[in-house]
Design an enzyme around this catalytic site. Sequence first.
Site, PDB file in Angstrom:
ATOM      1  CD  GLU A 173      82.605   1.917 -22.923  1.00 37.73           C
ATOM      2  OE1 GLU A 173      82.513   0.755 -23.348  1.00 37.73           O
ATOM      3  OE2 GLU A 173      83.429   2.261 -22.051  1.00 37.73           O
ATOM      4  CD  GLU A 292      82.310   2.753 -17.981  1.00 35.69           C
ATOM      5  OE1 GLU A 292      83.168   1.876 -18.212  1.00 35.69           O
ATOM      6  OE2 GLU A 292      81.168   2.730 -18.465  1.00 35.69           O
TER       7      GLU A 292
HETATM    8  O1  AHR Z   1      82.867  -0.904 -16.337  1.00 35.37           O
HETATM    9  C1  AHR Z   1      82.846  -2.069 -17.109  1.00 35.37           C
HETATM   10  C2  AHR Z   1      82.471  -1.812 -18.548  1.00 35.37           C
HETATM   11  O2  AHR Z   1      83.496  -1.126 -19.189  1.00 35.37           O
HETATM   12  C3  AHR Z   1      81.253  -0.951 -18.789  1.00 35.37           C
HETATM   13  O3  AHR Z   1      80.065  -1.684 -18.768  1.00 35.37           O
HETATM   14  C4  AHR Z   1      81.490  -0.381 -20.136  1.00 35.37           C
HETATM   15  O4  AHR Z   1      80.896   0.873 -20.311  1.00 35.37           O
HETATM   16  C5  AHR Z   1      83.008  -0.355 -20.269  1.00 35.37           C
HETATM   17  O5  AHR Z   1      83.432  -0.890 -21.471  1.00 35.37           O
END
Ligand code: AHR
Length: 501
Positions: A173, A292
């Site tokens: 990110e 994610e």
């Molecule tokens: O999964 C929780 C968080 O969400 C992670 O650390 C990050 O990559 C995202 O913003």
Amino acid sequence: MHDARLVVNRNFTIAPLNRRIFGTFVEHMGRCVYGGIYEPGHPTADENGFRQDVLELTKELGPTIIRYPGGNFLSGYNWEDGVGPKEERPVKRDLAWGQTETNQFGTNEFMTWIAKADVEPMFAVNLGTRGPDEARNLIEYCNHPSGTYWSDLRRSHGVEEPYDIKFWCLGNEMDGPWQICKKTAYEYGRAALETAKVLRWADDDLELAACGSSFRDMPTYGAWEYDVLDQCFEEVDYISLHQYFRNDDNDIAKFLTSIDDLDSFINEVAAIADAVAAKRRSKKRIMLSLDEWNVWYKAHGEGHLRKPGWPEAPKILEEVYNFEDALVVGGVLITLMNNADRVTAACLAQLVNVIGPIMTETGGPAWRQTIFHPFALASRLAHGEVLRPVVETGGFKAGDHDNAPLLVSTVIRDPESGRVVVFALNRAQDKPMHLKVELEGLSLGKVKEAHELHHADLKAINDKNNPDEVAPVSHGEHDFTDEMLSATLKPLSWNVFVLEA
Ligand code: AHR
């Protein structure tokens, strides 16, 4: 009764399903590692400190790949702190989540644990505070057999054989202001390019993923993907997508259209990657890694993201999932399968406690959250190729969707066994759906398994005292004759039918 018709033909396919779409994620945050997969002193802990109850549930969940070690944690992590004798490892503050990291769990512990779970690792290198130098050293530590400083260091840590880890994420990110050392698209694209180049020289058999946007509503979305890939297109294989789904308005119809929004997100990122390819007249296709994704909005904000006082393993992001969350997760899995030609890796974030399908009590039991069930069924049953569906169904209005299809479905065929699996989500709230599936040329004999995930209460949850409140039951209302599966789907239900050749 709503009517829906789904037609598939053996000769028409979307793509082979890459089983890496059934991945999950383990980050050093909250109680995911400490109190989740690793808890020395727990009654079920083995000699490594791995909770066997969590390991068994992980096997049942069936992830095919697990991303590690973060997440936002990654961007401040020194991997060297987590290897070697445990008593010599430094205790440090993790600025991403305001927690104390003891480093008692690191690369080798994760690799030992994941081998026991029989899952492929997806590693990530820190491109926040660090860069290509530490990343190439980590690759050498993990993947080089012997005879060099870093590979011999691994051997001195008791790991004789290299791990041969294939899949690597280049940072996390990097577009987010919350990220330790956020970069502009140009800065990150250059860093990803140079890191990828060096990593490929260190090991010529890697698959590399560049960071896409942190979510579809990021202000830089679109331009970020284009500008990043314009720098590193030649050296990377994947662009990542992250997306968490929310039901802030407590509007189930709108919440369920998160599934359609994700479909648009996937198509948009694929189009942008192809625009970068077009500029180069390149036939190369960048694949998509949704590394994610999950429902996450209840355990968000004040008190859920960090706790004061630099605690170890704080209770953060401990989202309790309900039945409607399981419907969204089930629908997302269907959408991922229908995008098998472009999405070839995906990670449900995370695995345990932190927005996880598995929940534990420190020192106590572990149980399956509601979202565990659609994931476990899809991962166990979806093997082979995705057939191209033709769907006739009614629609509904919700949010900015004028006519979202009531039926969300996919059909997977295993060419080896001939087995066919139909996944079907009925998004109608008012009435059941009569579904007819025409299975042309598939030579099927009978329905071998049929499952229904449904609950009268959208807010029903599983907890320590009632761990099976929301769980699949056998689907009773279906019939198969002459290439036709007929089934009645309850309003707001997620269903699976397995047909044997
Ligand atoms: O999964 C929780 C968080 O969400 C992670 O650390 C990050 O990559 C995202 O913003």
